[in-house]
Scaffold this active site. Sequence first.
Site, PDB file in Angstrom:
ATOM      1  N   SER A 105       0.934  -1.051  -0.164  1.00  0.00           N
ATOM      2  CA  SER A 105       0.038   0.167   0.315  1.00  0.00           C
ATOM      3  C   SER A 105       0.880   1.593  -0.084  1.00  0.00           C
ATOM      4  CB  SER A 105      -0.579  -0.025   1.827  1.00  0.00           C
ATOM      5  OG  SER A 105      -1.483   1.683   1.503  1.00  0.00           O
ATOM      6  N   HIS A 127      -1.699  -1.361  -4.155  1.00  0.00           N
ATOM      7  CA  HIS A 127      -2.815  -1.245  -3.580  1.00  0.00           C
ATOM      8  C   HIS A 127      -2.286   0.023  -2.582  1.00  0.00           C
ATOM      9  CE1 HIS A 127      -5.895  -2.411  -0.290  1.00  0.00           C
ATOM     10  NE2 HIS A 127      -6.147  -0.854   0.032  1.00  0.00           N
ATOM     11  N   ASP A 173      -4.950   3.288  -1.281  1.00  0.00           N
ATOM     12  CA  ASP A 173      -5.630   3.593  -0.042  1.00  0.00           C
ATOM     13  C   ASP A 173      -6.051   4.550  -0.490  1.00  0.00           C
ATOM     14  OD1 ASP A 173      -3.438   2.055   2.240  1.00  0.00           O
ATOM     15  OD2 ASP A 173      -5.557   1.153   1.632  1.00  0.00           O
ATOM     16  N   MET A 198      -9.081   7.975   0.715  1.00  0.00           N
ATOM     17  CA  MET A 198      -9.753   8.358   1.730  1.00  0.00           C
ATOM     18  C   MET A 198      -9.856   9.767   1.934  1.00  0.00           C
ATOM     19  SD  MET A 198      -6.591   6.712   4.471  1.00  0.00           S
ATOM     20  CE  MET A 198      -5.937   5.828   4.707  1.00  0.00           C
ATOM     21  N   HIS A 225      -8.772   0.468  -2.773  1.00  0.00           N
ATOM     22  CA  HIS A 225      -9.584   0.761  -1.648  1.00  0.00           C
ATOM     23  C   HIS A 225     -10.026   1.396  -1.280  1.00  0.00           C
ATOM     24  CE1 HIS A 225      -9.384  -0.175   2.423  1.00  0.00           C
ATOM     25  NE2 HIS A 225     -10.758  -0.464   2.228  1.00  0.00           N
ATOM     26  N   MET A 271     -12.052   4.107   0.756  1.00  0.00           N
ATOM     27  CA  MET A 271     -12.193   4.470   2.355  1.00  0.00           C
ATOM     28  C   MET A 271     -13.078   5.739   1.915  1.00  0.00           C
ATOM     29  SD  MET A 271      -9.475   2.759   3.953  1.00  0.00           S
ATOM     30  CE  MET A 271      -8.090   2.660   2.802  1.00  0.00           C
ATOM     31  N   MET A 301     -10.683  -5.900   6.817  1.00  0.00           N
ATOM     32  CA  MET A 301      -9.931  -4.815   7.407  1.00  0.00           C
ATOM     33  C   MET A 301      -9.220  -5.542   8.762  1.00  0.00           C
ATOM     34  SD  MET A 301      -9.377  -2.340   6.214  1.00  0.00           S
ATOM     35  CE  MET A 301      -8.571  -0.979   6.918  1.00  0.00           C
ATOM     36  N   GLY A 359      -7.573   4.277   8.680  1.00  0.00           N
ATOM     37  CA  GLY A 359      -7.492   5.480   8.695  1.00  0.00           C
ATOM     38  C   GLY A 359      -5.890   5.693   8.132  1.00  0.00           C
ATOM     39  N   GLY A 381      -2.109   3.899   8.052  1.00  0.00           N
ATOM     40  CA  GLY A 381      -0.965   2.884   8.397  1.00  0.00           C
ATOM     41  C   GLY A 381      -0.058   2.424   9.969  1.00  0.00           C
ATOM     42  N   ASP A 393      -5.939  -6.677   5.327  1.00  0.00           N
ATOM     43  CA  ASP A 393      -5.146  -5.124   4.953  1.00  0.00           C
ATOM     44  C   ASP A 393      -5.085  -4.030   6.685  1.00  0.00           C
ATOM     45  OD1 ASP A 393      -6.413  -2.250   2.889  1.00  0.00           O
ATOM     46  OD2 ASP A 393      -4.985  -2.096   4.662  1.00  0.00           O
TER      47      ASP A 393
HETATM   48  C1  DX5 Z   1      -6.375   1.811   6.299  1.00  0.00           C
HETATM   49  C2  DX5 Z   1      -5.272   2.028   5.064  1.00  0.00           C
HETATM   50  C3  DX5 Z   1      -3.910   0.922   6.347  1.00  0.00           C
HETATM   51  C4  DX5 Z   1      -2.577   0.398   4.993  1.00  0.00           C
HETATM   52  C5  DX5 Z   1      -1.805  -0.588   6.148  1.00  0.00           C
HETATM   53  O1  DX5 Z   1      -5.917   2.280   7.452  1.00  0.00           O
HETATM   54  O2  DX5 Z   1      -5.550   0.228   4.371  1.00  0.00           O
HETATM   55  O3  DX5 Z   1      -4.276  -0.112   6.554  1.00  0.00           O
HETATM   56  O4  DX5 Z   1      -3.400   0.002   3.980  1.00  0.00           O
HETATM   57  O5  DX5 Z   1      -0.755   0.031   6.756  1.00  0.00           O
HETATM   58  P1  DX5 Z   1      -0.286  -0.338   7.324  1.00  0.00           P
HETATM   59  O6  DX5 Z   1       0.165  -2.223   6.658  1.00  0.00           O
HETATM   60  O7  DX5 Z   1       0.832  -0.108   7.679  1.00  0.00           O
HETATM   61  O8  DX5 Z   1      -0.987  -1.459   8.284  1.00  0.00           O
HETATM   62 ZN    ZN Z   2      -6.721  -1.097   1.759  1.00  0.00          ZN
END
Ligand code: DX5
Ligand code: ZN
Length: 210
Positions: free
Chosen positions: A6, A31, A33, A35, A64, A66, A135, A140, A142, A169
Amino acid sequence: MIIAPSVLNANFLNLEADIKATEKGGANWIHLDIMDGSFVPNISFGPGIAQQIRSCTKLPLDCHLMINNPELHIEAFARAGVQYITVHAEATNHLDRLLNQIKELGCKAGVAINPATPLSAITEVLGIADMVLIMSVNPGFGGQSLIPYCLEKIRNLRSAKPNLQIEIDGGVNLETFALAREAGVNIFVIGSAIFSAKNIEEETKKFIQF
Ligand code: DX5
Ligand code: ZN
């Protein structure tokens, strides 16, 4: 097994180099993300950046969403050239129609659920979705820790649907990767464990060779 780094935690001042490094390390997908600051308490990027990422890698883009009102944005991401569009069951009143709309745009349709959302929220659409994203953190940001009870949800889904594409994820690192695989995951979203590493290529290889 699919490794999908991601870019949420990549260096956006050096994004092409980070993407190429993980690609060199053997990543299978990228990936994205997305948001909106409303469905989740963070804002990331939109179709314009997705299109620029499309131009710098040949890897499939796994988008993805969100975001609230995903219906309003799926076409822009399809036009940006993504292969998968995953929407949250919690973000729409018409999940069946939305998944079919994604497929009519020529993309694979994924459905995602947050940690507290039960599998029963998506049972009726498992025959329509090309992939289910579970999830394993509250979405929100990482760099969070994997929520253990989400692994039980994955185990239950895997035993009900042996051939389903199941993506995890959130909080996947070299410690939790084996737990996720044992639970039945076949697509691994990995953000900070790869992009916060000193050597992105080498770190990616560790997951590929796992
Ligand atoms: C949601 C995001 C995170 C990201 C992965 O908040 O979707 O989960 O993709 O981040 P890590 O691998 O750092 O948890
Ligand atoms: Zn994601």
